[in-house]
Design an enzyme around this catalytic site. Structure first.
Site, PDB file in Angstrom:
ATOM      1  N   HIS A  14       0.847  -1.198   0.000  1.00 65.76           N
ATOM      2  CA  HIS A  14       0.000   0.000   0.000  1.00 65.76           C
ATOM      3  C   HIS A  14       0.878   1.242   0.000  1.00 65.76           C
ATOM      4  O   HIS A  14       2.102   1.163   0.115  1.00 65.76           O
ATOM      5  CB  HIS A  14      -0.977   0.008   1.197  1.00 65.76           C
ATOM      6  CG  HIS A  14      -0.364   0.234   2.541  1.00 65.76           C
ATOM      7  ND1 HIS A  14      -1.114   0.408   3.690  1.00 65.76           N
ATOM      8  CD2 HIS A  14       0.923   0.307   2.944  1.00 65.76           C
ATOM      9  CE1 HIS A  14      -0.314   0.588   4.719  1.00 65.76           C
ATOM     10  NE2 HIS A  14       0.922   0.533   4.303  1.00 65.76           N
ATOM     11  N   CYS A  33       5.487   6.573   4.427  1.00 63.83           N
ATOM     12  CA  CYS A  33       4.345   5.828   3.880  1.00 63.83           C
ATOM     13  C   CYS A  33       3.868   6.448   2.564  1.00 63.83           C
ATOM     14  O   CYS A  33       3.002   5.899   1.894  1.00 63.83           O
ATOM     15  CB  CYS A  33       3.179   5.810   4.863  1.00 63.83           C
ATOM     16  SG  CYS A  33       3.581   4.962   6.382  1.00 63.83           S
ATOM     17  N   HIS A  39       4.886   0.257  -0.448  1.00 65.80           N
ATOM     18  CA  HIS A  39       5.682  -0.630   0.410  1.00 65.80           C
ATOM     19  C   HIS A  39       4.693  -1.674   0.918  1.00 65.80           C
ATOM     20  O   HIS A  39       3.498  -1.585   0.619  1.00 65.80           O
ATOM     21  CB  HIS A  39       6.329   0.150   1.556  1.00 65.80           C
ATOM     22  CG  HIS A  39       5.329   0.782   2.479  1.00 65.80           C
ATOM     23  ND1 HIS A  39       4.654   1.944   2.165  1.00 65.80           N
ATOM     24  CD2 HIS A  39       4.837   0.391   3.672  1.00 65.80           C
ATOM     25  CE1 HIS A  39       3.817   2.250   3.143  1.00 65.80           C
ATOM     26  NE2 HIS A  39       3.903   1.318   4.064  1.00 65.80           N
ATOM     27  N   HIS A  41       3.453  -4.969   3.947  1.00 64.23           N
ATOM     28  CA  HIS A  41       3.478  -5.510   5.309  1.00 64.23           C
ATOM     29  C   HIS A  41       3.013  -6.965   5.285  1.00 64.23           C
ATOM     30  O   HIS A  41       2.274  -7.370   4.394  1.00 64.23           O
ATOM     31  CB  HIS A  41       2.515  -4.737   6.217  1.00 64.23           C
ATOM     32  CG  HIS A  41       2.854  -3.297   6.395  1.00 64.23           C
ATOM     33  ND1 HIS A  41       3.884  -2.872   7.205  1.00 64.23           N
ATOM     34  CD2 HIS A  41       2.318  -2.163   5.865  1.00 64.23           C
ATOM     35  CE1 HIS A  41       3.958  -1.543   7.166  1.00 64.23           C
ATOM     36  NE2 HIS A  41       3.019  -1.095   6.356  1.00 64.23           N
ATOM     37  N   ASP A  79      -4.734 -10.783  -0.081  1.00 59.76           N
ATOM     38  CA  ASP A  79      -3.411 -11.412   0.031  1.00 59.76           C
ATOM     39  C   ASP A  79      -2.630 -11.268  -1.267  1.00 59.76           C
ATOM     40  O   ASP A  79      -3.130 -11.596  -2.354  1.00 59.76           O
ATOM     41  CB  ASP A  79      -3.569 -12.891   0.390  1.00 59.76           C
ATOM     42  CG  ASP A  79      -2.216 -13.533   0.679  1.00 59.76           C
ATOM     43  OD1 ASP A  79      -1.361 -12.863   1.281  1.00 59.76           O
ATOM     44  OD2 ASP A  79      -2.014 -14.696   0.272  1.00 59.76           O
ATOM     45  N   HIS A  80      -1.398 -10.781  -1.143  1.00 57.41           N
ATOM     46  CA  HIS A  80      -0.543 -10.525  -2.306  1.00 57.41           C
ATOM     47  C   HIS A  80      -1.204  -9.582  -3.299  1.00 57.41           C
ATOM     48  O   HIS A  80      -1.137  -9.774  -4.507  1.00 57.41           O
ATOM     49  CB  HIS A  80      -0.080 -11.846  -2.965  1.00 57.41           C
ATOM     50  CG  HIS A  80       0.956 -12.534  -2.126  1.00 57.41           C
ATOM     51  ND1 HIS A  80       0.630 -13.188  -0.969  1.00 57.41           N
ATOM     52  CD2 HIS A  80       2.296 -12.614  -2.250  1.00 57.41           C
ATOM     53  CE1 HIS A  80       1.731 -13.673  -0.420  1.00 57.41           C
ATOM     54  NE2 HIS A  80       2.771 -13.329  -1.172  1.00 57.41           N
ATOM     55  N   GLU A 124      -0.619  -4.351  11.590  1.00 58.16           N
ATOM     56  CA  GLU A 124       0.183  -3.999  10.426  1.00 58.16           C
ATOM     57  C   GLU A 124       1.644  -4.377  10.688  1.00 58.16           C
ATOM     58  O   GLU A 124       2.401  -4.701   9.783  1.00 58.16           O
ATOM     59  CB  GLU A 124       0.054  -2.485  10.196  1.00 58.16           C
ATOM     60  CG  GLU A 124       0.686  -1.980   8.956  1.00 58.16           C
ATOM     61  CD  GLU A 124       0.478  -0.477   8.807  1.00 58.16           C
ATOM     62  OE1 GLU A 124      -0.624  -0.077   8.416  1.00 58.16           O
ATOM     63  OE2 GLU A 124       1.417   0.289   9.089  1.00 58.16           O
TER      64      GLU A 124
END
Lengths: 143, 146
Positions: A14, A33, A39, A41, A79-80, A124
């Site tokens: 994100h 951010c 980037h 998590h 996810d991913h 996060e």
């Protein structure tokens, strides 16, 4: 009432950027951010359901059923994935931990029909998380 | 929908400090009995973890209840600068005449953070070791103090 919690992990990218702010304001408010390339998590999601155990099965709800709901509603969506570009429910919102937790609540709440969704906690990182629960339910002392 | 929901943000901080549990209102023998090895006259230390929970409405422009940079700076100034690598008994005035148990530490940290201007402090949880943790949410422990 019994609370049961299931944990899942997903990895997503994100970035924080509000198009209404100048580039400089975005950098000042969102810091690293705001990196335009994003980037990521490893998110940990804890979903807590409340209810009375069924007298026959001893279960509030079948964990298998909860696992399938989480797979369908959360894993397949997030996810991913890139949370800014690939998750329709987050369109137009900054994908902060607070907003992602709220969207996950809104996705799960109508799907959990045995017992009742009690809390969504989204980590996060080990040191930052957001909790979402029904107003008035209180979170102190809850798992 | 979102009006019916409450969102909190939880942030963890760490500091290392020493303390000694000893009450001037108890005899040497009683102190030893009540506090056990925590009464060792030279003190001992822990790596404390402080969990700060805040609630509020996420600002639609930023998606945040509070900017973490503001929170980090506030917690640093109000708590970590005074507690990290310090002796709680000797370096923190609040513990000159109060036993620095983690219960009292929770209350002290809550008092120091409750004036955070950007969001509402819901509760403080302090982990003294991996096996002990303590929570304080002001005087209403339900954490429901809207």
């Amino acid at each position: 009432m019994v609370l049961l919690t299931r944990k899942i992990e997903f990895a997503a990218s994100h970035l924080y950027n509000n198009p209404k702010f100048s580039a400089e304001e975005n950098r000042r408010i969102f810091g690293k951010c705001n990196n335009p390339h994003g980037h990521g998590h490893n998110y940990t999601l804890e979903v807590t359901v409340e209810g009375e155990p069924d007298p026959v099965t001893g279960m509030v709800l079948d964990l298998k059923e909860l696992k399938e709901i989480l797979e369908r509603e959360v894993m397949q969506r997030m996810d991913h994935r890139h949370l800014n570009y690939e998750v329709a429910e987050l369109a137009g919102q900054i994908p902060t931990c607070e907003n992602v937790a709220r969207v996950i609540w809104q996705l799960l709440e109508p799907k959990i029909t045995r017992g009742r969704l009690h809390r969504v906690r989204l980590y996060e990182s080990a040191d930052l998380f957001a909790d979402c629960y029904r107003n008035g339910a209180g979170a102190a002392g809850k798992p | 929908m979102s009006g019916a929901l409450k969102i909190e943000i939880g942030r963890r901080y760490r500091f290392s400090a020493s303390h000694r549990l000893h009450s001037p209102h108890l005899s040497e023998e009683e102190n030893c009995r009540v506090f056990g090895k925590c009464n060792n006259p030279y003190g001992h230390g822990h790596n404390y973890v402080v969990e700060v929970s805040l609630s509020g409405d996420a600002d639609p422009a930023t998606g945040m209840i509070a900017n973490l940079a503001d929170l980090d700076a506030f917690v640093g100034r109000q708590v970590l600068d005074d507690f990290d690598h310090k002796s709680l008994n000797d370096d923190v005035p609040a513990f000159r005449d109060k036993v620095p148990t983690t219960e009292n530490l929770c209350i002290e940290i809550y008092q120091r953070l409750k004036s955070f201007p950007k969001a509402k402090l819901e509760r403080i949880r302090v982990q003294e070791t991996g096996n002990n943790s303590f929570e304080y949410a002001g005087e209403n422990l339900e954490g429901d103090r809207r």
